[in-house]
Scaffold this motif. Structure first.
Motif, short mmCIF file in Angstrom:
data_model
loop_
_atom_site.label_atom_id
_atom_site.label_comp_id
_atom_site.label_asym_id
_atom_site.label_seq_id
_atom_site.Cartn_x
_atom_site.Cartn_y
_atom_site.Cartn_z
N VAL A 86 60.19 13.38 28.26
CA VAL A 86 59.33 14.45 28.77
C VAL A 86 57.87 14.12 28.57
CG1 VAL A 86 58.71 16.88 28.48
CG2 VAL A 86 61.11 16.21 28.42
N ASN A 87 57.53 13.44 27.47
CA ASN A 87 56.12 13.15 27.18
C ASN A 87 55.49 12.23 28.22
OD1 ASN A 87 56.16 14.67 24.80
ND2 ASN A 87 56.99 12.95 23.63
N THR A 88 56.28 11.37 28.86
CA THR A 88 55.72 10.46 29.85
C THR A 88 55.86 10.98 31.26
OG1 THR A 88 57.80 9.25 30.11
CG2 THR A 88 56.30 8.49 28.38
N MET A 89 56.62 12.06 31.47
CA MET A 89 56.89 12.55 32.81
C MET A 89 55.99 13.71 33.23
SD MET A 89 61.02 12.25 33.05
CE MET A 89 61.82 10.65 33.11
N ASP A 90 55.49 14.47 32.29
CA ASP A 90 54.60 15.56 32.66
C ASP A 90 53.34 15.00 33.30
OD1 ASP A 90 56.12 17.68 31.87
OD2 ASP A 90 55.39 17.67 29.81
N GLY A 91 52.88 15.66 34.38
CA GLY A 91 51.65 15.25 35.03
C GLY A 91 51.79 14.19 36.08
N LEU A 92 53.04 13.77 36.39
CA LEU A 92 53.24 12.77 37.43
C LEU A 92 52.95 13.37 38.81
CD1 LEU A 92 56.61 11.16 36.24
CD2 LEU A 92 54.29 10.28 35.87
N ASN A 93 52.42 12.53 39.69
CA ASN A 93 52.17 12.94 41.08
C ASN A 93 53.20 12.25 41.96
OD1 ASN A 93 51.15 13.80 43.50
ND2 ASN A 93 49.13 12.88 43.25
N VAL A 94 54.41 12.78 41.97
CA VAL A 94 55.58 12.11 42.54
C VAL A 94 55.58 12.23 44.06
CG1 VAL A 94 58.09 12.02 42.53
CG2 VAL A 94 56.87 12.66 40.44
N TYR A 95 55.84 11.10 44.73
CA TYR A 95 56.05 11.12 46.17
C TYR A 95 57.55 11.05 46.50
CZ TYR A 95 55.46 10.14 51.15
OH TYR A 95 55.53 10.20 52.52
N TYR A 96 58.20 9.98 46.04
CA TYR A 96 59.66 9.88 46.14
C TYR A 96 60.22 9.81 44.72
CZ TYR A 96 60.00 8.48 51.15
OH TYR A 96 59.96 8.43 52.51
N VAL A 97 61.31 10.53 44.48
CA VAL A 97 62.05 10.36 43.24
C VAL A 97 63.50 10.07 43.59
CG1 VAL A 97 62.37 12.87 42.99
CG2 VAL A 97 62.73 11.38 41.03
N LEU A 98 64.04 9.02 43.01
CA LEU A 98 65.40 8.56 43.27
C LEU A 98 66.25 8.87 42.04
CD1 LEU A 98 64.29 5.04 44.55
CD2 LEU A 98 64.55 7.13 45.92
N MET A 99 67.29 9.65 42.23
CA MET A 99 68.16 10.06 41.12
C MET A 99 69.57 9.55 41.41
SD MET A 99 66.86 13.99 40.57
CE MET A 99 65.13 14.34 40.24
N ASP A 100 69.99 8.54 40.69
CA ASP A 100 71.26 7.89 40.95
C ASP A 100 72.28 8.25 39.90
OD1 ASP A 100 72.98 6.15 42.38
OD2 ASP A 100 72.62 4.56 40.93
N GLU A 101 73.54 8.40 40.31
CA GLU A 101 74.67 8.69 39.42
C GLU A 101 74.36 9.86 38.50
OE1 GLU A 101 77.27 7.57 40.25
OE2 GLU A 101 77.21 5.48 40.85
N PHE A 102 73.87 10.95 39.08
CA PHE A 102 73.50 12.10 38.26
C PHE A 102 74.72 12.81 37.70
CE2 PHE A 102 73.45 13.46 42.71
CZ PHE A 102 74.18 14.63 42.70
N GLN A 103 75.92 12.39 38.10
CA GLN A 103 77.11 12.99 37.50
C GLN A 103 77.24 12.59 36.04
OE1 GLN A 103 77.48 10.09 38.96
NE2 GLN A 103 78.96 8.93 37.80
N GLN A 104 76.53 11.54 35.61
CA GLN A 104 76.59 11.09 34.22
C GLN A 104 75.56 11.78 33.33
OE1 GLN A 104 76.14 6.83 34.20
NE2 GLN A 104 77.91 6.48 35.51
N TRP A 105 74.65 12.53 33.93
CA TRP A 105 73.55 13.10 33.16
C TRP A 105 74.04 14.26 32.30
CZ3 TRP A 105 68.71 13.62 36.83
CH2 TRP A 105 68.42 12.36 37.40
N LEU A 106 73.65 14.26 31.04
CA LEU A 106 73.89 15.38 30.14
C LEU A 106 72.60 16.17 30.02
CD1 LEU A 106 75.94 13.57 27.35
CD2 LEU A 106 76.82 14.97 29.22
N ARG A 107 72.72 17.47 30.13
CA ARG A 107 71.53 18.33 30.11
C ARG A 107 70.54 17.87 31.19
NH1 ARG A 107 70.54 23.41 28.90
NH2 ARG A 107 68.58 23.78 27.86
N GLY A 108 71.09 17.61 32.37
CA GLY A 108 70.33 16.93 33.42
C GLY A 108 69.33 17.78 34.17
N MET A 109 69.51 19.12 34.16
CA MET A 109 68.61 19.96 34.94
C MET A 109 67.19 19.93 34.41
SD MET A 109 70.15 20.97 37.58
CE MET A 109 68.75 21.93 38.19
N ALA A 110 67.01 19.71 33.13
CA ALA A 110 65.65 19.63 32.57
C ALA A 110 64.90 18.46 33.17
CB ALA A 110 65.72 19.50 31.04
#
Length: 561
Positions: free
Chosen positions: A191-215
């Motif tokens: 979270v400390n490195t992700m706040d403030g990003l100016n995202v254009y494309y975000v690629l989320m792969d194999e999100f079925q493996q994510w735990l507590r992924g909605m955050a």
């Protein structure tokens, strides 16, 4: 405007082949492309199909991208029709200002159908060819190794392409396109490195493996807010992690697809769900149905490979769950689980005040600290053979944050929804359980005939319940195979037949996915937790205690309702 004919439009061509039966697919894909084909031809929408935009991304893939591995390594990409149709759909629809309609594309498809390749190509397109100044492209996951899969594939594609190799600089952890000051990086869940990003494309792969992924998802989605036409591109197969981001996204996609033909249904014109799966779990044995979850079957995924895996599963039933999950996109529970996800998944809901039950039977499963405490009331109504269940669970308030962080289970969200209650302090206050039973009885006018409880329950809790509801109402349920085996097998059979209506309670559903069975030497069954000690089955246990007592008094109960 270019004339939209079936021959030069991949969406219309793909839809036509589905309609004629030349291409076999599932109901979700049929509904999606029926809508997309209609949208291509419509003239009364704020969005319209721009074939130039669609051909631009398809042309990028086929002109500049090359295979990075295997026998085709170094050769130019040739997209299959389903891939062209998907890209044309995601990038071809725009508004009058030329801004892309879809801001989120969700592709769920079986293993070895080219998910990573497509996602990597999308990332390179966003970096170099989507006419955005300073595009920031991120491949993200909860673990860095997973986040790097897409990025590493994109780097290999860049290395194989003479054109991209000249124009994209590659460093240890970044791809840079100096012509537009663009960057493409992998990011793990920090979270400390992700706040403030100016995202254009975000690629989320194999999100079925994510735990507590909605955050993680929410942080990256929020990061796109400054862009006019951002893209969230999500790819996955099905998995066994239940009640987390995969289930939430999948259920949302299902609502969107079902809403296409329902005027009053759920609508989201900014999300494109492309869900390749079997329509029924039983179809895994039918080779004609395999392509429903594997549109690249016979291309990147061989029939022989899949046939061999299916044959092995037919000989070894323990392999079926993993097979139908990973190869055919049927959501599953862990290998040890007592019920498949298809068996336990019942989305029927009810309003207890509309059903107006007069009599119910209670059950409770108590804990002191780490486990949940759970209470359930089961009831029936006249002329209806189904069994309805209302459940509440409790967790000490001092432990909520720790359990969310360490167990990766959304107790805080369940508390916010009123499905779980936090007891003050660091222990369960059993008076809260007594008060819930009393609240249910007084608020909904449902009289409790009997209440089953673990015979090892705290004596003061039993005394309190007896003083509140009467001594004869409280019945001990010994937690052993002799007492539980037959009722539990009957209860599981009722779940399989969809006779148990638990109001689609996500806590109950989660506990059911964690349930396994242990057999003794006499083949009697007892319930146990499957896998990690962080998992819980307490909501099932309170339901089982109620069900045991229900079976004991079934004739009495049937007579009073």
């Amino acid at each position: 405007m270019i004339l939209q004919t079936t021959g030069n439009n991949p969406i219309l061509l793909y839809h036509a082949k589905i309609e004629t039966g030349e291409i076999t697919t599932n109901k979700k894909i049929w509904k999606t492309y029926s809508k997309l084909a209609s949208d291509v031809l419509t003239t009364d929408s704020e969005f319209f199909y721009d074939p130039v935009k669609a051909e631009h991304i398809i042309g990028f893939f086929e002109k500049y991208l090359r295979h990075s591995k295997g026998k085709l390594g170094g050769q130019k990409i040739h997209l299959e029709l389903w891939e062209k149709a998907g890209l044309a759909s995601g990038w071809g629809f725009t508004d009058i200002e030329g801004l892309r309609k879809y801001r989120r594309v969700i592709l769920i498809v079986g293993k070895k159908n080219g998910k990573s390749f497509i996602s990597s190509g999308v990332g390179l397109y966003g970096l170099t060819a989507d006419s955005e100044a300073g595009p920031e492209i991120y491949s993200v996951a909860t673990k860095r190794d997973q986040a790097k899969i897409i990025w590493d594939e994109a780097r290999r594609m860049r290395n194989k392409s003479p054109t991209l190799r000249k124009r994209i600089r590659a460093t240890v952890g970044e791809l840079c396109y100096d012509d537009n000051d663009g960057t493409f990086k992998p990011l793990a869940n920090d979270v400390n490195t992700m706040d403030g990003l100016n995202v254009y494309y975000v690629l989320m792969d194999e999100f079925q493996q994510w735990l507590r992924g909605m955050a993680l998802y929410n942080i990256m989605a929020d990061g796109t807010s400054a862009r006019e036409q951002p893209m969230i591109f999500m790819t996955s197969t099905a998995g066994t992690v239940r009640e987390d981001i995969y289930d939430e996204i999948y259920d949302e996609c299902t609502q969107i697809v079902n809403g296409y033909s329902d005027p009053g249904g759920y609508k989201d014109e900014r999300t494109l769900p492309l869900i390749y799966e079997l329509d029924k779990r039983s179809e895994w044995e039918d080779p004609a149905c395999w392509i429903k979850a594997n549109p690249n079957l016979g291309v990147s995924k061989s029939y022989k490979y899949l046939e061999e895996k299916v044959d092995l599963a037919k000989q070894n039933s323990k392999m079926i769950k993993n097979l139908v999950c990973k190869e055919f996109n049927i959501r599953e529970t862990t290998g040890e689980a007592a019920l498949t996800f298809e068996e336990l998944d019942n989305r029927e809901t009810f309003d207890i005040d509309k059903l107006k039950p007069r009599y119910g039977i209670g059950g409770c499963d108590l804990s002191a600290t780490t486990d949940l405490t759970s209470a359930t009331i089961v009831f029936q109504v006249l002329g209806d053979d189904r069994i309805y269940a209302e459940t509440m669970v409790w967790l000490p308030s001092d432990l909520v944050e720790k359990r969310v962080r360490e167990d990766h289970v959304p107790y805080d969200l369940w508390i916010d929804r009123g499905l779980c209650r936090a007891c003050s302090g660091n222990r369960i206050n059993y008076k809260d359980v007594v008060e819930w039973f009393l609240e249910m009885q007084e608020k909904h006018d449902i009289y409790l005939l009997h209440i089953g409880y673990d015979s090892w329950s705290a004596a003061y809790f039993v005394d309190d319940m007896q003083q509140t509801f009467g001594k004869k109402m409280m019945e001990p349920v010994i937690q052993g195979a002799k007492t539980l085996s037959s009722p539990m097998e009957n209860l599981l059979a009722d779940f399989r037949s969809k006779r148990i209506i638990y109001n689609n309670n996500p806590i109950v559903k989660w506990c059911l996915t964690n349930l396994a069975i242990e057999k003794d030497r006499n083949n009697n069954s007892t319930p146990i937790k499957a896998g990690s000690a962080k998992k819980r089955i307490d909501a099932f246990m309170s339901l089982l205690d109620a069900y045991v007592v229900y079976e004991r008094h079934i004739e009495e109960y049937k007579n009073v309702i």
